[in-house]
Write an enzyme that holds these catalytic residues in place. Structure first.
Site, PDB file in Angstrom:
ATOM      1  N   LYS A 129       0.820  -1.222   0.000  1.00 50.75           N
ATOM      2  CA  LYS A 129       0.000   0.000   0.000  1.00 50.75           C
ATOM      3  C   LYS A 129       0.850   1.268   0.000  1.00 50.75           C
ATOM      4  O   LYS A 129       0.398   2.327  -0.428  1.00 50.75           O
ATOM      5  CB  LYS A 129      -0.976  -0.006   1.185  1.00 50.75           C
ATOM      6  CG  LYS A 129      -2.060  -1.052   1.016  1.00 50.75           C
ATOM      7  CD  LYS A 129      -3.289  -0.750   1.838  1.00 50.75           C
ATOM      8  CE  LYS A 129      -4.410  -1.712   1.438  1.00 50.75           C
ATOM      9  NZ  LYS A 129      -5.628  -1.551   2.184  1.00 50.75           N
ATOM     10  N   LYS A 178      -4.059  -9.784  -6.021  1.00 51.74           N
ATOM     11  CA  LYS A 178      -5.356 -10.175  -5.471  1.00 51.74           C
ATOM     12  C   LYS A 178      -6.440  -9.180  -5.897  1.00 51.74           C
ATOM     13  O   LYS A 178      -6.141  -7.986  -6.111  1.00 51.74           O
ATOM     14  CB  LYS A 178      -5.292 -10.322  -3.954  1.00 51.74           C
ATOM     15  CG  LYS A 178      -5.291  -9.021  -3.201  1.00 51.74           C
ATOM     16  CD  LYS A 178      -5.755  -9.193  -1.763  1.00 51.74           C
ATOM     17  CE  LYS A 178      -5.895  -7.797  -1.163  1.00 51.74           C
ATOM     18  NZ  LYS A 178      -6.786  -7.670  -0.067  1.00 51.74           N
ATOM     19  N   LYS A 222     -10.788  -4.068  -3.480  1.00 51.50           N
ATOM     20  CA  LYS A 222     -11.795  -3.028  -3.705  1.00 51.50           C
ATOM     21  C   LYS A 222     -11.181  -1.668  -3.986  1.00 51.50           C
ATOM     22  O   LYS A 222     -11.833  -0.789  -4.551  1.00 51.50           O
ATOM     23  CB  LYS A 222     -12.790  -2.968  -2.544  1.00 51.50           C
ATOM     24  CG  LYS A 222     -12.216  -2.681  -1.180  1.00 51.50           C
ATOM     25  CD  LYS A 222     -13.341  -2.558  -0.146  1.00 51.50           C
ATOM     26  CE  LYS A 222     -13.257  -3.570   0.960  1.00 51.50           C
ATOM     27  NZ  LYS A 222     -12.107  -3.463   1.856  1.00 51.50           N
TER      28      LYS A 222
HETATM   29  N1  AQP Z   1      -9.076 -11.147  -3.242  1.00 50.15           N
HETATM   30  C1  AQP Z   1      -9.456 -11.656  -2.091  1.00 50.15           C
HETATM   31  N2  AQP Z   1      -9.634 -12.992  -1.978  1.00 50.15           N
HETATM   32  C2  AQP Z   1     -10.040 -13.535  -0.794  1.00 50.15           C
HETATM   33  N3  AQP Z   1     -10.285 -12.805   0.317  1.00 50.15           N
HETATM   34  C3  AQP Z   1     -10.110 -11.466   0.240  1.00 50.15           C
HETATM   35  N4  AQP Z   1     -10.238 -10.471   1.137  1.00 50.15           N
HETATM   36  C4  AQP Z   1      -9.941  -9.281   0.552  1.00 50.15           C
HETATM   37  N5  AQP Z   1      -9.607  -9.480  -0.724  1.00 50.15           N
HETATM   38  C5  AQP Z   1      -9.684 -10.828  -0.954  1.00 50.15           C
HETATM   39  C6  AQP Z   1     -10.675 -10.660   2.512  1.00 50.15           C
HETATM   40  O1  AQP Z   1     -11.754  -9.776   2.760  1.00 50.15           O
HETATM   41  C7  AQP Z   1     -11.728  -9.365   4.126  1.00 50.15           C
HETATM   42  C8  AQP Z   1     -11.873  -7.883   4.237  1.00 50.15           C
HETATM   43  O2  AQP Z   1     -10.757  -7.218   3.770  1.00 50.15           O
HETATM   44  P1  AQP Z   1     -10.454  -5.712   4.239  1.00 50.15           P
HETATM   45  O3  AQP Z   1     -11.565  -4.839   3.867  1.00 50.15           O
HETATM   46  O4  AQP Z   1     -10.081  -5.691   5.665  1.00 50.15           O
HETATM   47  O5  AQP Z   1      -9.191  -5.304   3.470  1.00 50.15           O
HETATM   48  P2  AQP Z   1      -8.294  -6.031   2.476  1.00 50.15           P
HETATM   49  O6  AQP Z   1      -7.923  -7.393   2.931  1.00 50.15           O
HETATM   50  O7  AQP Z   1      -7.163  -5.107   2.194  1.00 50.15           O
HETATM   51  O8  AQP Z   1      -9.307  -6.152   1.239  1.00 50.15           O
HETATM   52  P3  AQP Z   1      -9.355  -5.272  -0.050  1.00 50.15           P
HETATM   53  O9  AQP Z   1     -10.602  -5.626  -0.788  1.00 50.15           O
HETATM   54  O10 AQP Z   1      -8.079  -5.420  -0.789  1.00 50.15           O
HETATM   55  O11 AQP Z   1      -9.518  -3.823   0.527  1.00 50.15           O
HETATM   56  P4  AQP Z   1      -8.645  -2.533   0.292  1.00 50.15           P
HETATM   57  O12 AQP Z   1      -8.488  -2.446  -1.197  1.00 50.15           O
HETATM   58  O13 AQP Z   1      -9.406  -1.424   0.884  1.00 50.15           O
HETATM   59  O14 AQP Z   1      -7.351  -2.779   1.000  1.00 50.15           O
HETATM   60  C9  AQP Z   1     -10.406  -9.882   4.710  1.00 50.15           C
HETATM   61  O15 AQP Z   1     -10.680 -11.071   5.443  1.00 50.15           O
HETATM   62  C10 AQP Z   1      -9.599 -10.206   3.497  1.00 50.15           C
HETATM   63  O16 AQP Z   1      -8.654 -11.220   3.737  1.00 50.15           O
END
Ligand code: AQP
Length: 333
Positions: free
Chosen positions: A114, A195, A198
């Protein structure tokens, strides 16, 4: 009578929730709510580790709460609440920042990813794992259902909890991570080495839970595939098709082997078209429920009740932490 396992997990209201969040985390949340004492949080304090528009952030909190319920979380079974409504998270987060080491935080891959290419990043982004440890340890959590990207943070949570227990006396339950065999890491549609996320700047990289049928079909038709035409699961040689097969398998509840047989000799076109329809059929009922809940005006009440229950459970842990560390003068006897 054996006590129910305590489960805690959370999602950031940092964008539109993706199919990755759903298959990796939310589906597990729903499966656990019947057997566990589950706490599912909307981690808004984590979301502000990167800049957020305040009006949009508040909307996204309510959006995410509505989605929690739309995918099947029942506020009478699970405790649903917003992180910043329970101040014990921030309080314990600070104490744990004083326990974790700079070197440990510097090794976190999510921080490196990030922070990459940015001129400046917030201190909060760096100390994020200490707050996440507080979220989990505060509830004496046994199990944390997450996607694979969070595994490293979970290991650090255990290290922090163990260090605290050794230094100050037994205080925290050490949690176990609960990962799916498949779906723990759903990859981007435009690049299967990353991965699905969002906050990726390219919306074509992800299916969002609220995408229209047309958007789903378009995104699927543009999803990258691998060089030959064979629908075969082989994450090393064929990462893009393997990712689509995993998504298909989880969404249609069919084994990868069955799908490989079904699409033998058919090529990618039919496969991607059918997958788009599976996703449309999976997401449409969720979207319908989402619209009803989001417009019902009940969400704030549900979150308020959730926060009250969370406060009750969190308070004794925070009081014990303060007592163990020697903080304050009004809470201990
Ligand atoms: N691609 C993915 N495959 C499986 N699990 C996923 N998670 C996120 N992306 C994937 C799981 O979703 C939960 C919530 O995630 P978060 O909102 O705490 O942040 P993150 O892991 O950083 O997810 P994002 O979508 O990538 O959010 P941003 O872009 O805001 O950082 C977690 O259990 C995560 O493992």
């Amino acid at each position: 009578m054996s006590q129910r396992q305590r489960v805690f997990s959370g999602i950031q209201p940092s964008g539109q929730i993706t199919l990755g969040n759903y298959l990796g985390a939310l589906k597990q949340f729903v499966n656990l709510q019947d057997t566990a004492d589950a706490f599912y949080c909307i981690v808004d304090l984590h979301a502000i580790t990167v800049p957020q528009d305040p009006t949009l952030l508040r909307e996204r909190i309510l959006d995410l709460a509505s989605l929690y319920i739309a995918v099947g979380l029942d506020p009478n079974k699970s405790t649903l609440f917003v992180q910043s409504d329970v101040s014990a998270h921030s309080e314990l987060g600070w104490v744990l920042q004083c326990i974790v080491h700079m070197g440990e935080l510097s090794r976190m891959t999510q921080f490196k990813e990030k922070a990459e290419g940015k001129d400046s990043v917030s201190v909060g982004l760096f100390t994020y794992p200490a707050l996440m440890a507080a979220d989990i340890l505060l509830y004496q959590t046994n199990l944390v259902p997450v996607g694979e990207d969070q595994k490293q943070h979970l290991e650090l949570t255990r290290d922090i909890g163990e260090r605290f227990n050794t230094r100050f006396g037994s205080t925290f339950t050490l949690p176990e991570v609960l990962l799916l065999d498949q779906g723990a890491r759903i990859m981007s549609l435009d690049d299967p080495t990353k991965k699905m996320s969002k906050s990726n700047s390219n919306p074509q990289s992800r299916i969002e839970m609220l995408d229209s049928p047309d958007d789903i079909r378009k995104k699927m038709s543009r999803a990258v595939t691998d060089s030959d035409r064979e629908v075969r699961f082989d994450p090393k040689q064929k990462p893009a098709v393997s990712n689509l097969l995993a998504i298909y398998s989880l969404s249609a509840n069919k084994s990868i082997q069955t799908l490989e047989k079904e699409y033998q000799g058919k090529g990618y076109g039919d496969f991607k078209k059918d997958l788009a329809e599976v996703l449309v059929n999976t997401l449409q009922p969720i979207q319908k429920r989402y619209a009803e809940i989001r417009n019902s005006g009940e969400i704030q009440d549900i979150l308020k009740r959730g926060a009250n229950r969370a406060k009750e459970v969190a308070r004794p842990t925070l009081d014990l932490v303060k007592q163990q560390v020697g903080l304050g003068c009004t809470t201990h006897s």
